[in-house]
Scaffold this motif. Structure first.
Motif, PDB file in Angstrom:
ATOM      1  N   UNK A  38      28.930  -7.136  -4.110  1.00  0.00           N
ATOM      2  CA  UNK A  38      28.419  -8.465  -3.771  1.00  0.00           C
ATOM      3  C   UNK A  38      27.614  -9.060  -4.929  1.00  0.00           C
ATOM      4  N   UNK A  39      27.798 -10.349  -5.206  1.00  0.00           N
ATOM      5  CA  UNK A  39      27.038 -10.993  -6.296  1.00  0.00           C
ATOM      6  C   UNK A  39      25.615 -11.349  -5.866  1.00  0.00           C
ATOM      7  N   UNK A  40      24.714 -10.399  -5.981  1.00  0.00           N
ATOM      8  CA  UNK A  40      23.324 -10.637  -5.591  1.00  0.00           C
ATOM      9  C   UNK A  40      22.558 -11.440  -6.643  1.00  0.00           C
ATOM     10  N   UNK A  41      23.179 -11.759  -7.755  1.00  0.00           N
ATOM     11  CA  UNK A  41      22.473 -12.469  -8.823  1.00  0.00           C
ATOM     12  C   UNK A  41      21.723 -13.670  -8.255  1.00  0.00           C
ATOM     13  N   UNK A  96      30.094  -8.287   3.709  1.00  0.00           N
ATOM     14  CA  UNK A  96      29.873  -9.428   2.820  1.00  0.00           C
ATOM     15  C   UNK A  96      29.184 -10.566   3.559  1.00  0.00           C
ATOM     16  N   UNK A  97      29.599 -10.807   4.796  1.00  0.00           N
ATOM     17  CA  UNK A  97      28.997 -11.910   5.562  1.00  0.00           C
ATOM     18  C   UNK A  97      27.517 -11.648   5.837  1.00  0.00           C
ATOM     19  N   UNK A  98      27.172 -10.396   6.151  1.00  0.00           N
ATOM     20  CA  UNK A  98      25.768 -10.062   6.375  1.00  0.00           C
ATOM     21  C   UNK A  98      24.953 -10.278   5.102  1.00  0.00           C
ATOM     22  N   UNK A  99      25.481  -9.816   3.975  1.00  0.00           N
ATOM     23  CA  UNK A  99      24.761  -9.990   2.712  1.00  0.00           C
ATOM     24  C   UNK A  99      24.587 -11.471   2.380  1.00  0.00           C
ATOM     25  N   UNK A 100      25.609 -12.254   2.652  1.00  0.00           N
ATOM     26  CA  UNK A 100      25.511 -13.695   2.390  1.00  0.00           C
ATOM     27  C   UNK A 100      24.423 -14.321   3.245  1.00  0.00           C
ATOM     28  N   UNK A 112      17.891  -1.494   2.626  1.00  0.00           N
ATOM     29  CA  UNK A 112      16.987  -2.139   1.666  1.00  0.00           C
ATOM     30  C   UNK A 112      17.689  -2.363   0.333  1.00  0.00           C
ATOM     31  N   UNK A 113      18.321  -1.322  -0.201  1.00  0.00           N
ATOM     32  CA  UNK A 113      18.866  -1.422  -1.552  1.00  0.00           C
ATOM     33  C   UNK A 113      20.199  -2.159  -1.605  1.00  0.00           C
ATOM     34  N   UNK A 114      21.075  -1.926  -0.612  1.00  0.00           N
ATOM     35  CA  UNK A 114      22.400  -2.530  -0.637  1.00  0.00           C
ATOM     36  C   UNK A 114      22.484  -3.839   0.145  1.00  0.00           C
TER      37      UNK A 114
END
Length: 716
Positions: free
Chosen positions: A152-155, A260-264, A345-347
């Protein structure tokens, strides 16, 4: 998921792989699979094709009780599970049964729903503790793990890192938040994407909350007894996968897109300045008691994962009221828990956790142990110890009510705060002594071990119980829709229906109920500590008397965006804004009650009786006293800002009157104040007086059941 997968013959060609990390790990050319089981005699990895065909691979390698192997060519999107061989003797706690397909405890995504079927159970229907295992294949009826790779692009993601004193928590259900929201596109309603949609985020920002506390999002399933009644588990406190976002909350499907949806969602909320906290259920699992289904842990290593009854290992020690208790005393279970926390936390970039029934995690043998291995590991963990940690400090076992007893750096849901505030506003004659502690951060609970006022997570309502609108409308629960003959749910709610049970069109009763809600919210948001709002209370949401809507996945539980109480929403917004703008209302240190130098004799904290003098010892023990003034001097704040400068603030007098009739109170004069500006009154639907009001020291009439917030004015 097909109904009848192929029997699945063993296929050679599994490479040794490695025992770490646990779970399924893709390296670009193949996937390593690793599963802990101390008592298994053999483990089969089961891969499923899109048509449901099953292919089994025997894992030949074991290292330190971890069964492992690597399959070249297997990559993201692959559905898989395990079949674990071993002894089947429930009387000894052994429940191995290779007829049951088992979910990997470390699966990062889950595909498929649990379908009620006799094959779910490891025992024959006519003999729960029979020595004969059930031979029916459960694969057609159970979820499967999914191999996931999500770069995932966390930038650019910048977690808000709010201090506790700046935090206002909003407890909310992912689906319920937007399932009926007209501003969210239909295909996104009730999903992670819906929660991050501007239509909902704008509501959070306008309200002024700084963190969402999401009801469980670890993948969960519904209990068989609910499925038999045609109901489902809505709240989600029935976890099956501690690493996987619940698939049903994803608009992207269950093939790994939910990750991916959760991270977004997290990234979008962070961009709006909102932290994401997760309500996590590490105390028990979805497999229930000895009559429950075999879905994962029970078949992988039953005595290794669960606390079994020492006198009868066929039964579980149940400190949770849900049938079983995870045995955090065991290294493999403690490792699972910590690996899960670090992963989120990290991912997944979450900002903290609220631990359901946390006392169950703290038990060493039978008693709750403040120095248990769980606390030690959390405290020293360089990742988990740095995020927000909230305990629900009780379970259902003996001695499980532990409010005030969790060690630093833990904060706690303050059940005593909830009970006291409800008692005061329901008309119970409890006096103001306990209320004074609750208004000022509960120093009686949190000061002795070095914690600060923000150790107290203050709340009046939560997902479990009446919403605020119902708290002032019903005295009797109405849970018939749950199918348990109204036996479920709390019967003693410390509440008052304002004289009429249930719905009414009487304008006087409706006005009183609205004022009582404003009184409860004002007390909450102007107390020292960390306030937690329950989603929908600001909108006037009702559950029509159901105080245990855990199985109501419908309009009864979802936020109602059609019938919004706009006055109440404006009132809460005003309260949160007042709190944010007044450091004296959200202090980081406990009040001392000492005289402040150079002020002529004022104190950082003082308490006033209706007649104008400070409370006497007799007043503190007068259970009939329903009126109190809390003076907060902004010149006495003892913490400094990030640049080291002292924080100075206005001073306030909070005048609280819970009695039914108006009362005359005497506002203290110099040196306390030369006058008062009425900033907020619960007498008014939106809290703001119709015109700026200046009150001179001396007698004033306070309406019945009312809270005033008065800003202190002093001559230059």
């Amino acid at each position: 998921m097909t109904d009848s997968p192929a029997a699945g013959s063993l296929v050679p060609g599994v490479l040794p792989g490695t025992p770490t990390p646990l779970g399924a790990s893709w390296d670009g050319r193949g996937t390593n699979f690793a599963l802990w089981s101390a008592g298994a005699s053999a483990v089969d990895l089961c891969l499923f094709a899109p048509d449901g065909t099953e292919q089994r691979h025997r894992l030949e390698e074991t290292t330190h009780q971890v069964w492992h192997g690597r399959l070249p060519g297997v990559g993201p999107g692959q559905r898989y599970g395990y079949r674990v061989h071993g002894g089947y003797d429930p009387r000894s706690g052994l429940r191995y049964n290779p007829a049951k397909l088992l979910l990997d405890p470390y699966a990062r995504a889950v595909d498929g729903e649990l379908r009620l079927d006799p094959a779910l159970f490891g025992h024959p229907a006519d003999g729960v503790d029979s020595a004969v295992p059930d031979p029916r294949d459960s694969a057609p009826s159970v979820p499967r793990g999914v191999v996931v790779h999500d770069p995932f692009p966390w930038d650019g993601d910048r977690p808000p890192r709010r201090s506790w004193s700046d935090t206002v928590i909003y407890e909310v259900h992912v689906k319920g938040a937007t399932a009926a929201h007209p501003g969210v596109p239909p295909h996104l309603r009730g999903t992670y994407a819906g929660l991050a949609h501007p239509a909902f985020v704008e509501h959070l920002l306008a309200l002024g909350v700084t963190a969402v506390e999401l009801l469980p999002v670890h993948h969960f399933v519904s209990e068989p007894h609910l499925l038999r009644r045609g109901l489902t588990n809505y709240w989600g406190y029935n976890t099956l996968g501690y690493f996987a976002p619940h698939a049903a909350y994803s608009a992207s499907g269950s093939g790994g897109g939910q990750v991916t949806e959760f991270k977004t969602m997290v990234k979008e909320l962070h961009a709006a300045g909102i932290e994401v906290l997760l309500d996590v259920v590490y105390n028990h699992t979805a497999e229930g008691d000895h009559t429950g289904p075999t879905l994962s842990f029970k078949g992988i290593d039953n005595p290794g994962y669960y606390r079994l009854d020492g006198a009868n290992p066929a039964r579980y020690t149940d400190y949770t009221g849900c049938g079983n208790t995870l045995d955090v005393r065991r290294p493999a279970v403690l490792g699972l828990l910590m690996d899960s926390l670090r992963y989120w936390v990290t991912e997944m970039h979450v900002d903290g956790f609220r631990f359901d029934l946390a006392s169950a995690l703290a038990r060493s043998m039978h008693d709750v142990d403040r120095l248990s291995a769980f606390f030690d590991v959390v405290h020293q963990d360089p990742v988990v110890s740095q995020v927000k940690l909230i305990a629900e400090p009780w379970d259902v076992g003996p001695g499980g009510y532990q409010v005030g007893n969790f060690p630093p750096p833990w904060t706690e849901w303050n059940g005593k705060y909830r009970d006291t505030v409800r008692d005061v506003w329901s008309g119970a004659h409890v006096g103001v002594r306990d209320l004074a502690y609750r208004l000022t951060g509960s120093s009686d609970l949190y000061r002795s071990d070095g914690r600060r006022p923000f150790a107290s997570i203050n709340f009046v309502t939560a997902h479990d119980g009446f919403p605020l609108a119902d708290l002032v409308t019903y005295e009797q629960k109405r849970n018939e829709a749950n199918g348990e003959d109204n036996r479920d749910g709390e019967s003693h709610n410390r509440n008052w229906n304002c004289g009429v049970e249930g719905e009414t069109s009487d304008p006087d009763v409706l006005a009183l109920r609205a004022r009582q809600v404003r009184n409860l919210l004002t007390t909450l948001l102007l107390s020292t500590g960390v306030p937690m709002l329950t989603a929908g209370d600001e909108l006037g949401r009702t559950q029509r008397g159901n105080n245990n809507a855990y199985c109501q996945d419908n309009e009864l539980s979802w936020l109602d965006w059609e019938h919004v109480d706009e006055d109440m929403r404006a009132f809460v917004t005003r309260l949160v804004r007042l709190r944010r703008g007044a450091p004296v209302l959200r202090q980081e240190a406990f009040f001392e009650g000492h005289e402040l130098p150079g002020t002529g004799g004022t104190r950082d904290l003082a308490w006033f009786a209706p007649a104008g003098g400070q409370l006497t010892t007799a007043d503190w023990f007068d259970t009939g006293l329903q009126t109190v003034g809390m003076y907060l001097d902004g010149r006495g704040i003892r913490h400094r800002d990030e640049h080291g400068h002292p924080v100075l603030d206005d001073s306030y007098l909070l005048q609280l009157h819970a009695g039914p009739e108006p009362v005359t109170v005497t506002l203290p004069g110099p040196p306390w104040a030369d006058g008062y500006g009425l900033v907020l009154s619960t007498e008014y639907p939106r809290g703001a007086p119709p015109a700026p009001a200046f009150l001179a020291p001396g007698p004033v009439d306070v309406p019945g059941r009312c809270v005033w917030l008065l800003r202190i004015e002093r001559r230059p």
